[in-house]
Design an enzyme around this catalytic site. Structure first.
Site, PDB file in Angstrom:
ATOM      1  CD  GLU A  35     -23.899 -31.239 -42.600  1.00 20.36           C
ATOM      2  OE1 GLU A  35     -22.732 -31.330 -42.242  1.00 20.36           O
ATOM      3  OE2 GLU A  35     -24.469 -30.137 -42.711  1.00 20.36           O
TER       4      GLU A  35
ATOM      5  CG  ASP B 292     -25.016 -26.859 -44.887  1.00 19.49           C
ATOM      6  OD1 ASP B 292     -24.044 -27.622 -44.973  1.00 19.49           O
ATOM      7  OD2 ASP B 292     -24.995 -25.810 -44.198  1.00 19.49           O
TER       8      ASP B 292
HETATM    9  C1  NOJ Z   1     -21.943 -28.096 -42.982  1.00 15.70           C
HETATM   10  C2  NOJ Z   1     -21.008 -28.088 -44.143  1.00 15.70           C
HETATM   11  O1  NOJ Z   1     -20.667 -29.408 -44.484  1.00 15.70           O
HETATM   12  C3  NOJ Z   1     -19.814 -27.271 -43.724  1.00 15.70           C
HETATM   13  O2  NOJ Z   1     -18.762 -27.365 -44.649  1.00 15.70           O
HETATM   14  C4  NOJ Z   1     -20.263 -25.849 -43.547  1.00 15.70           C
HETATM   15  O3  NOJ Z   1     -19.176 -25.072 -43.099  1.00 15.70           O
HETATM   16  C5  NOJ Z   1     -21.402 -25.760 -42.523  1.00 15.70           C
HETATM   17  N1  NOJ Z   1     -22.410 -26.760 -42.741  1.00 15.70           N
HETATM   18  C6  NOJ Z   1     -22.077 -24.402 -42.606  1.00 15.70           C
HETATM   19  O4  NOJ Z   1     -22.802 -24.291 -43.787  1.00 15.70           O
END
Ligand code: NOJ
Length: 531
Positions: free
Chosen positions: A262, A205
């Site tokens: 990500e 993440d």
């Molecule tokens: C990215 C995630 O895809 C999202 O759903 C989340 O709210 C934020 N990061 C915080 O963890």
């Protein structure tokens, strides 16, 4: 050298809450995912990425982790997860979990300990600021909610701590301080816990925010501007921690595990900078590039973007990824305003060089659900629509163990459910199955080089086209971004057959040199066509 499995795989992202409920509580669960594995094999994907399944108060629906080494009872148990991994592996499906390393839940025992004592070693695992309760250290804003009202402060005063703590996302998600070596080691151990249970890797993440420079926390509010909001993010430190992580992933005793980040950095060079480098690479194996999610449906913009990706990733010998949907953004059909364009986007996703990530429900051509304000769930305020439950059949509850799920059903679920579409050769589901089969059968589509058409007629027209080639295996992919028909002729070879068309028209027949409105096609040489 053979390429790693993740360069040859199509990933399928499951948002577990919305996938399939077997207990009747309106929330999807791990048993539900297990039950659907055969339909995913039939669809033709190779790997699953599960959004977080860890114990969590669910302030951000699981992206607020209270224990990195367990399963929330809402989804099932550790045994269920083990069974899911075993069942998936029996079917040659890999399983990748979601790892949320930049913040924990406020309910995580580390934070509970840290906030209770200034002397606890855990105190330094978070970012506290001991000032006056009246004035936050600076005016940094949190990311959520986005787009509507001004987001709240990124600082929350905590009575128990007698201090402010920093949170890039909701106040229930205090940020971790990766500068602390003990914290890093504890986080690495959470990875090893799952590696030992057989998971094949992690989606990481907002990985660009790992590195933070506490000295950037100054009362005048000027921090590094990197990503969406000013904050203490320090990209150089992020790179450093990612290199360290890469060693943890690569040194796993049963062979390397996948690290896909990500990388929420909205410029291509910046996103690419976290992936690969050098023949073996020392940062992420794969990283997301989110720019395509925001591109207008215009040939010139997409052509330029594809060229940029080739250049940026090529320079680093890094393998690209493609993701045109997720649990964080409106569904393709909703975004593009047209089912025909969403079908063309399926051809884009599976025809490009790089690892595709398909968000569950896109293969059904779903639209966002209409969620009335009184049923709103998302702390960010805009992501409920794309998280609507997946309709599996046309019965009551659409194949879920309950009639009403945690969010309303997507529009037209009676027709767009998986069982109904399975019977219909013209459905979006059938298109995805044909595309995935075509990709599986063609080394050029899976692994081949990609050459964007510089052919004048393509450049001037609304068509974006490219050749894929691996040895003797060749395909052309062409996408008509116009709502009118357009001429397009591949610049190499001759005698093409339509292998797959987004609208199904002309498949198996010789290609006539014209694309229908919003049509996208994969062409194969007549000589190799299986017809
Ligand atoms: C990215 C995630 O895809 C999202 O759903 C989340 O709210 C934020 N990061 C915080 O963890």
């Amino acid at each position: 050298m053979t390429s790693p499995w993740w360069q040859d795989a199509v990933f399928y992202q499951i948002y577990p809450r919305s996938f399939c409920d077997t207990t009747g509580n309106g929330v999807g669960d791990l048993v539900g995912i297990r039950r659907k594995l055969d339909s995913l094999v039939e669809l033709g994907v190779d790997a699953l990425w599960l959004s977080p399944i860890y114990p969590s108060p669910m302030a951000d629906h699981g992206y607020d982790v209270a224990d990195y080494c367990d399963v929330d009872p809402l989804f099932g148990s550790l045994d269920d997860l083990d069974q899911l991994v075993a069942d998936a592996h029996d079917r040659d499906l890999r399983v990748v979990l979601d790892w949320v390393p930049c913040h924990t839940s406020e309910a995580h025992p580390w934070f509970v300990e840290a906030r209770c004592s200034r002397d606890s070693p855990k105190r330094d695992w978070y970012i506290f600021w001991e000032g006056s309760p009246e004035v936050p250290p600076n005016d940094w804003r949190s990311t959520f909610p986005m787009g509507k009202a001004l987001p709240g402060s990124a600082w929350t005063w905590d009575e128990i701590s007698g201090a402010w703590y920093y949170h890039r996302f909701t106040p229930q998600q205090p940020d971790l301080n990766w500068a602390n070596a003990d914290l890093r080691e504890a986080m690495h151990d959470t990875l090893r816990f799952w590696f030992d249970r057989g998971v094949d890797g992690f989606r990481i993440d907002v990985v660009q925010h790992l590195g933070k420079d506490p000295s950037l926390v100054t009362v005048d509010g000027h921090g590094s501007i990197f990503g969406d909001q000013p904050g203490p993010t320090d990209p150089q430190r992020s790179h450093e921690y990612i290199r360290e992580l890469r060693r943890v992933f690569d040194s796993n005793r049963d062979g390397p595990k996948l690290a896909v980040g990500e990388v929420y950095v909205l410029d291509v060079q910046g996103a690419a900078s976290f992936v690969g480098r050098g023949p073996q690479g020392d940062e992420l194996h794969l990283g997301f590039n989110f720019l395509p999610l925001f591109l207008p449906w215009k040939a010139a913009e997409w052509r330029a973007h594809l060229a940029l990706v080739e250049e940026a990733y090529g320079a680093r010998q890094a393998w690209p990824t493609w993701a045109f949907g997720s649990h964080d953004i409106a569904r393709q059909r909703t975004r593009l305003g047209s089912g025909a364009r969403a079908r063309a986007m399926a051809v884009l996703l599976l025809g490009l060089r790089g690892t595709p990530f398909l968000y569950a429900g896109e293969e059904l051509g779903l639209e966002d659900a209409h969620v009335p304000p009184e049923q709103a769930q998302d702390p960010a305020g805009f992501r409920d629509g794309c998280r609507a439950p997946i309709p599996w059949d046309d019965g009551p509850g659409f194949g879920w163990a309950v009639d009403e799920a945690w969010l309303p059903w997507p529009p037209d679920a009676a027709n767009l459910n998986a069982a109904t579409q399975r019977q219909d050769p013209d459905s979006v589901l059938s298109l995805y199955r044909r595309l995935l089969a075509a990709r599986r059968a063609s080394p050029a589509l899976r692994q081949g080089e990609q050459a964007l058409s510089r052919h004048e007629s393509a450049i001037e027209s609304d068509v974006v086209a490219w050749e894929r080639r691996a040895g003797a295996d060749v395909r052309w992919v062409a996408v008509n971004f116009s709502d009118e028909s357009r001429r397009f002729v591949p610049a190499t070879g001759e005698g093409w057959v339509v292998a797959v068309a987004s609208d199904g028209l002309g498949e198996g027949a010789p290609y006539q040199g014209e694309l229908a409105p919003s049509q996208a096609v994969i062409l194969e040489p007549a000589a190799s066509a299986t017809g």
